[in-house]
Design a protein around this motif. Structure first.
Motif, PDB file in Angstrom:
ATOM      1  N   ASN A   1      -7.555 -20.235  33.122  1.00 56.75           N
ATOM      2  CA  ASN A   1      -8.593 -19.318  32.962  1.00 56.75           C
ATOM      3  C   ASN A   1      -8.228 -18.025  33.412  1.00 56.75           C
ATOM      4  O   ASN A   1      -7.396 -17.787  34.195  1.00 56.75           O
ATOM      5  CB  ASN A   1      -9.933 -19.587  33.679  1.00 56.75           C
ATOM      6  CG  ASN A   1     -10.653 -21.023  33.361  1.00 56.75           C
ATOM      7  OD1 ASN A   1     -10.332 -21.655  32.207  1.00 56.75           O
ATOM      8  ND2 ASN A   1     -11.226 -21.558  34.433  1.00 56.75           N
ATOM      9  N   SER A   2      -9.014 -16.907  32.995  1.00 60.06           N
ATOM     10  CA  SER A   2      -8.597 -15.617  33.433  1.00 60.06           C
ATOM     11  C   SER A   2      -9.237 -15.280  34.617  1.00 60.06           C
ATOM     12  O   SER A   2      -8.727 -14.599  35.566  1.00 60.06           O
ATOM     13  CB  SER A   2      -9.295 -14.526  32.486  1.00 60.06           C
ATOM     14  OG  SER A   2     -10.710 -14.844  32.563  1.00 60.06           O
TER      15      SER A   2
ATOM     16  N   PHE B   1     -11.270 -17.509  38.394  1.00 65.24           N
ATOM     17  CA  PHE B   1     -11.239 -18.802  38.922  1.00 65.24           C
ATOM     18  C   PHE B   1     -12.258 -18.589  40.302  1.00 65.24           C
ATOM     19  O   PHE B   1     -12.149 -17.499  40.830  1.00 65.24           O
ATOM     20  CB  PHE B   1     -10.254 -19.711  39.014  1.00 65.24           C
ATOM     21  CG  PHE B   1      -9.059 -19.151  40.037  1.00 65.24           C
ATOM     22  CD1 PHE B   1      -9.063 -19.358  41.234  1.00 65.24           C
ATOM     23  CD2 PHE B   1      -8.257 -17.943  39.395  1.00 65.24           C
ATOM     24  CE1 PHE B   1      -8.216 -19.014  42.261  1.00 65.24           C
ATOM     25  CE2 PHE B   1      -7.401 -17.607  40.395  1.00 65.24           C
ATOM     26  CZ  PHE B   1      -7.399 -17.858  41.701  1.00 65.24           C
TER      27      PHE B   1
ATOM     28  N   GLU C   1     -13.187 -24.078  41.499  1.00 60.26           N
ATOM     29  CA  GLU C   1     -12.435 -24.423  40.456  1.00 60.26           C
ATOM     30  C   GLU C   1     -10.922 -24.912  41.044  1.00 60.26           C
ATOM     31  O   GLU C   1     -10.342 -25.992  40.573  1.00 60.26           O
ATOM     32  CB  GLU C   1     -12.246 -23.372  39.596  1.00 60.26           C
ATOM     33  CG  GLU C   1     -13.648 -23.078  38.740  1.00 60.26           C
ATOM     34  CD  GLU C   1     -13.702 -21.916  38.029  1.00 60.26           C
ATOM     35  OE1 GLU C   1     -14.665 -21.921  37.107  1.00 60.26           O
ATOM     36  OE2 GLU C   1     -12.966 -20.858  38.124  1.00 60.26           O
TER      37      GLU C   1
END
Length: 175
Positions: free
Chosen positions: A86-87, A89, A93
């Motif tokens: 993901n870009s 977090f 996460e």
């Protein structure tokens, strides 16, 4: 009953081990339903037709044991990794990713330590579960996630002993 990982120096010892396991389970009213071997002789000679993996020279299939993939043809453990990059977090996460990386035999311990140190940094920053981390930690986590995919190229031989061993020590750690 859970997974049992074992080995034998020859086919006759393996047959004896399999028979002893079946007898032990039978004495408790259980039946050995699924088993696997890297030996086509052992698979073909068994009275059981319920094998987990059928041996084939063309096959590169793996069998899950102790939640680790084992390739019978090569007699080695391999790992499958599924981490989404993901870009952004959050601490939640990061913890989720670390918890999914189940490694009961500790093969990935040195690699997972890096991820746990990053999680510890998030705790030290006193971040809430859904806060975005500081840029430096975010950069380190993204680097970890992108390089962790390389774990799929690691192959660990199941049989690690040689004819020249001096002493074998088996260590287990439990929480």
């Amino acid at each position: 009953m859970d997974d049992i990982v074992s080995g034998a120096p020859d086919i006759e010892t393996a047959r004896q081990l399999q028979s002893e396991l079946q007898d032990a389970l039978q004495s408790c009213g259980m039946v050995l339903h699924k088993w696997s071997s890297n030996s086509p002789e052992l698979l073909n000679s068994s009275s059981s037709t319920d094998v987990e993996h059928s041996f084939s020279a063309e096959s590169d299939l793996s069998v899950k044991t102790l939640d680790i993939s084992w390739k019978p043809l090569h007699d080695c453990f391999v790992f499958k990794v599924l981490i989404l990059s993901n870009s952004s977090f959050t601490k939640r996460e990061v913890l989720s990713v670390i918890a999914r990386l189940y490694d009961p035999l500790g093969f990935l311990g040195p690699v997972l330590t890096r991820a746990k140190v990053l999680l510890q940094s998030l705790w030290q920053q006193k971040m809430d579960w859904d806060d975005l981390p500081p840029d430096q930690i975010a950069k380190e986590w993204k680097e970890f996630v992108t390089t962790f995919k390389c774990i799929e190229t690691v192959k660990i031989n199941r049989f690690i002993l040689t004819d020249t061993w001096l002493r074998v020590v088996l260590q287990g750690f439990v929480d």
